[in-house]
Design a protein around this motif. Structure first.
Motif, short mmCIF file in Angstrom:
data_model
loop_
_atom_site.label_atom_id
_atom_site.label_comp_id
_atom_site.label_asym_id
_atom_site.label_seq_id
_atom_site.Cartn_x
_atom_site.Cartn_y
_atom_site.Cartn_z
N ARG A 173 6.66 29.97 27.03
CA ARG A 173 7.55 29.96 28.20
C ARG A 173 8.99 29.98 27.72
O ARG A 173 9.44 29.06 27.03
N LEU A 174 9.72 31.05 28.07
CA LEU A 174 11.08 31.26 27.58
C LEU A 174 12.05 31.43 28.74
O LEU A 174 11.71 32.03 29.77
N ARG A 175 13.25 30.93 28.55
CA ARG A 175 14.31 31.21 29.54
C ARG A 175 14.62 32.70 29.50
O ARG A 175 14.44 33.36 28.47
N CYS A 176 15.11 33.23 30.62
CA CYS A 176 15.30 34.68 30.69
C CYS A 176 16.45 35.05 31.60
O CYS A 176 16.85 34.29 32.49
N PHE A 177 16.97 36.25 31.37
CA PHE A 177 17.86 36.93 32.29
C PHE A 177 17.00 37.79 33.22
O PHE A 177 15.99 38.35 32.79
N VAL A 178 17.43 37.90 34.47
CA VAL A 178 16.73 38.74 35.44
C VAL A 178 17.77 39.66 36.07
O VAL A 178 18.67 39.19 36.78
N MET A 179 17.66 40.96 35.80
CA MET A 179 18.64 41.92 36.27
C MET A 179 18.02 42.79 37.36
O MET A 179 16.97 43.41 37.16
N GLN A 180 18.68 42.80 38.53
CA GLN A 180 18.22 43.58 39.67
C GLN A 180 19.43 44.23 40.34
O GLN A 180 20.58 43.86 40.07
N SER A 181 19.18 45.17 41.22
CA SER A 181 20.28 45.93 41.82
C SER A 181 21.15 45.07 42.72
O SER A 181 22.37 45.23 42.73
N GLN A 182 20.55 44.13 43.45
CA GLN A 182 21.33 43.32 44.38
C GLN A 182 21.74 41.97 43.80
O GLN A 182 22.90 41.59 43.86
N VAL A 183 20.77 41.22 43.27
CA VAL A 183 21.04 39.87 42.76
C VAL A 183 20.43 39.73 41.38
O VAL A 183 19.21 39.90 41.22
N SER A 184 21.26 39.41 40.39
CA SER A 184 20.80 39.17 39.03
C SER A 184 21.03 37.71 38.68
O SER A 184 21.93 37.05 39.21
N LEU A 185 20.19 37.21 37.76
CA LEU A 185 20.19 35.78 37.44
C LEU A 185 20.46 35.53 35.97
O LEU A 185 19.91 36.23 35.11
N LEU A 186 21.25 34.51 35.69
CA LEU A 186 21.44 34.01 34.34
C LEU A 186 20.52 32.82 34.10
O LEU A 186 20.27 32.03 35.03
N PRO A 187 20.03 32.65 32.88
CA PRO A 187 19.26 31.44 32.57
C PRO A 187 20.17 30.22 32.56
O PRO A 187 21.39 30.33 32.42
N ALA A 188 19.58 29.05 32.73
CA ALA A 188 20.35 27.82 32.65
C ALA A 188 20.88 27.65 31.23
O ALA A 188 20.15 27.79 30.26
N PHE A 189 22.17 27.33 31.12
CA PHE A 189 22.79 27.16 29.81
C PHE A 189 22.58 25.76 29.27
O PHE A 189 22.52 25.55 28.06
N GLY A 190 22.48 24.78 30.14
CA GLY A 190 22.40 23.40 29.71
C GLY A 190 21.15 23.10 28.89
O GLY A 190 20.11 23.76 29.03
N GLU A 191 21.25 22.09 28.04
CA GLU A 191 20.15 21.71 27.16
C GLU A 191 19.00 21.06 27.93
O GLU A 191 17.83 21.25 27.60
#
Length: 219
Positions: A173-191
């Motif tokens: 299970r890995l943190r990830c970026f999610v890129m889409q045309s309308q809404v894209s998501l960054l992974p949580a930066f915090g530890e």
């Protein structure tokens, strides 16, 4: 590519960094989401047995990214401080020492749900605070992953993760970026943060991060 993956998104070049941030070369900007400074301290205030040192580790990672990339500004897509209980003297001292190491860096925070409860950062940290959306280039920068009527959104809040499945029921299970045309998501930066599982879907590009690498998951 080791360390980062360069992609084109909405006619902009973005570097997806293995350390869960985006570098935007055209704006000389580092983007992070869901830093949750002081979350462990907040839990300890509730007498929960959680590890120490997560705030220092998060700030050290920020130091490393700022030293590696040509950054004029740091943009935080919400949830900088975890809660009012995070404002312990030790946590605030770490934050002030971090800010003192980067006096010329322009730091902007787009308020998230935790920021509204925790309150704005102390004025001594010299952090410019905005309500969402904050518009920059072609994007609407937000905390909440809700569509903008005119612009593609870069957001946080969800803490996206992706599960790689192998043989013999092996899972990673890995943190990830999610890129889409309308809404894209960054992974949580915090530890010290959890995650929300993301699945493959048409038009959704998923980029897991780990071991100093960023991978592409086929749609």
């Amino acid at each position: 590519m080791n360390g980062h993956l360069s992609i084109e998104h909405c006619a902009e070049t973005l570097w997806l960094l293995a350390d869960r941030a985006i570098y935007w070369p055209a704006q000389r900007a580092l983007l992070v989401a869901d830093v949750h400074i002081g979350k462990a301290a907040s839990y300890r205030a509730l007498h929960q047995p959680v590890p120490k040192g997560t705030t220092a580790a998060t700030l050290q990672r920020l130091d490393s990214l700022l030293a590696t990339h040509d950054c004029e500004q740091l943009i935080i897509l919400g949830d900088f401080l975890h809660a009012r209980a995070a404002r312990t003297p030790a946590t605030m001292a770490l934050l002030q020492a971090w800010r003192n190491r980067h006096p010329c860096l322009h730091v902007r925070l787009i308020r998230g749900n935790h920021d509204r409860h925790a309150g704005d950062p102390p004025g001594e940290l010299n952090i410019e605070v905005h309500d969402e959306p904050w518009l920059l280039g072609p994007f609407a920068l937000q905390h909440e992953p809700t569509p903008h009527p005119e612009r593609p959104v870069l957001a946080g809040h969800v803490h996206p993760v992706f599960t790689l499945r192998g043989r013999a029921r092996q899972r990673l299970r890995l943190r990830c970026f999610v890129m889409q045309s309308q809404v894209s998501l960054l992974p949580a930066f915090g530890e010290f943060t959890g995650g929300w599982d993301m699945e493959r879907a048409p038009g959704r590009r998923i980029f897991p991060t780990g071991a100093d690498q960023v991978w592409t998951v086929a749609e």
